[in-house]
Design a protein around this motif. Structure first.
Motif, PDB file in Angstrom:
ATOM      1  N   TRP A 138      32.992  53.806  10.943  1.00 34.32           N
ATOM      2  CA  TRP A 138      33.714  53.778  12.214  1.00 34.32           C
ATOM      3  C   TRP A 138      33.340  52.512  12.968  1.00 34.32           C
ATOM      4  O   TRP A 138      32.372  51.833  12.639  1.00 34.32           O
ATOM      5  CB  TRP A 138      33.386  55.018  13.053  1.00 34.32           C
ATOM      6  CG  TRP A 138      31.910  55.225  13.271  1.00 34.32           C
ATOM      7  CD1 TRP A 138      31.069  55.957  12.487  1.00 34.32           C
ATOM      8  CD2 TRP A 138      31.095  54.658  14.305  1.00 34.32           C
ATOM      9  NE1 TRP A 138      29.786  55.899  12.974  1.00 34.32           N
ATOM     10  CE2 TRP A 138      29.769  55.109  14.092  1.00 34.32           C
ATOM     11  CE3 TRP A 138      31.362  53.832  15.394  1.00 34.32           C
ATOM     12  CZ2 TRP A 138      28.714  54.743  14.917  1.00 34.32           C
ATOM     13  CZ3 TRP A 138      30.316  53.472  16.221  1.00 34.32           C
ATOM     14  CH2 TRP A 138      29.014  53.931  15.983  1.00 34.32           C
TER      15      TRP A 138
ATOM     16  N   LYS B 279      38.125  52.859  15.766  1.00 31.98           N
ATOM     17  CA  LYS B 279      38.030  53.788  14.642  1.00 31.98           C
ATOM     18  C   LYS B 279      36.923  54.799  14.890  1.00 31.98           C
ATOM     19  O   LYS B 279      35.816  54.424  15.280  1.00 31.98           O
ATOM     20  CB  LYS B 279      37.758  53.028  13.342  1.00 31.98           C
ATOM     21  CG  LYS B 279      38.912  52.176  12.862  1.00 31.98           C
ATOM     22  CD  LYS B 279      38.504  51.256  11.731  1.00 31.98           C
ATOM     23  CE  LYS B 279      37.960  51.990  10.528  1.00 31.98           C
ATOM     24  NZ  LYS B 279      37.604  51.072   9.422  1.00 31.98           N
ATOM     25  N   ARG B 280      37.239  56.075  14.663  1.00 34.17           N
ATOM     26  CA  ARG B 280      36.272  57.151  14.751  1.00 34.17           C
ATOM     27  C   ARG B 280      36.322  57.988  13.481  1.00 34.17           C
ATOM     28  O   ARG B 280      37.370  58.107  12.851  1.00 34.17           O
ATOM     29  CB  ARG B 280      36.559  58.055  15.957  1.00 34.17           C
ATOM     30  CG  ARG B 280      35.866  57.637  17.226  1.00 34.17           C
ATOM     31  CD  ARG B 280      36.126  58.590  18.370  1.00 34.17           C
ATOM     32  NE  ARG B 280      35.130  58.422  19.423  1.00 34.17           N
ATOM     33  CZ  ARG B 280      35.154  59.044  20.595  1.00 34.17           C
ATOM     34  NH1 ARG B 280      36.133  59.899  20.872  1.00 34.17           N
ATOM     35  NH2 ARG B 280      34.208  58.828  21.492  1.00 34.17           N
TER      36      ARG B 280
END
Length: 221
Positions: free
Chosen positions: A132, A138-139
């Motif tokens: 991430w 982004k996760r």
């Protein structure tokens, strides 16, 4: 790291507070709340799409967003709501109060969490793994990384847990864990060295800028 908790009735998962974390000396001297903005990408990453950002009404990743998100079907999620807190000096808090839901089924459908269910919590790690990135919006989610799963990113890791009647929660502390050095991220789990707050990463895809900011409990700078 994933932690399975049988019967969440005795545990106040939505009310979890992030452990005391350390301030990083590199942010500058004294009580400076942030450094100057820096452009971190040549262009805003494609992963910072309007569709993805809309999933987080908190304003992440420009605004700080940490805590538990409960997952439901199809990679959908909802942020955990604060639950009733018991206070020794307030006898009215000793008795459970209604939350407005008719039954446990309605509660889970609305919040993806029901205290009568067993609970599993996932905790991500340091940003250096590449799983991430705050700067790329982004996760980690319940969808498996396409590079790891045989069927690519279509595999939903939370699905079998949900089908067996479990609550599935992801504890996000990514903006605290987004440090160049793994040691600095790990130390935040244990203490706040400087006593002036916890450094977190803020990235604004609107103007493609990155900042370090300080978290000081309810008061944020």
């Amino acid at each position: 790291l994933a932690v399975a908790m049988p019967n969440a009735l005795a545990m106040d998962f939505p009310g979890l507070n992030l452990p005391s974390l350390s301030d990083i000396a590199a942010i500058g001297a004294g009580s400076a709340s942030m450094q100057d903005s820096d452009s971190v990408n040549d262009v805003v990453p494609e992963t910072c799409s309007e569709e993805r950002l809309a999933r987080y009404p908190s304003g992440w990743p420009a605004a700080l967003d940490w805590g538990i998100y409960w997952y439901g079907p199809n990679d959908e999620f909802k942020k955990a709501e604060p639950r009733q807190q018991v206070k020794l000096v307030d006898p009215t808090s000793w008795f459970e109060q209604g939350d407005g839901y008719v039954n446990s089924t309605e509660r889970w459908n609305k919040t993806f969490y029901d205290p009568s269910r067993n609970t599993v919590l996932y905790f991500h790690g340091w940003s250096g793994t590449g799983a991430w990135s705050t700067k790329e919006c982004k996760r980690v989610t319940s969808k498996c990384n396409p590079n790891l799963c045989p069927k690519g990113g279509v595999h939903e890791l939370a699905k079998p847990w949900i089908e067996k009647g479990w609550n599935v929660g992801f504890f996000y502390w990514d903006q605290f864990a987004d440090e160049p050095c793994m040691r600095d991220a790990e130390q935040k789990i244990w203490f706040d060295r400087g006593g002036n707050g916890l450094r977190w990463a803020s990235y604004s895809p609107r103007n493609n800028t990155f900042q370090w900011k300080q978290y000081q409990g309810d008061a944020m700078s």
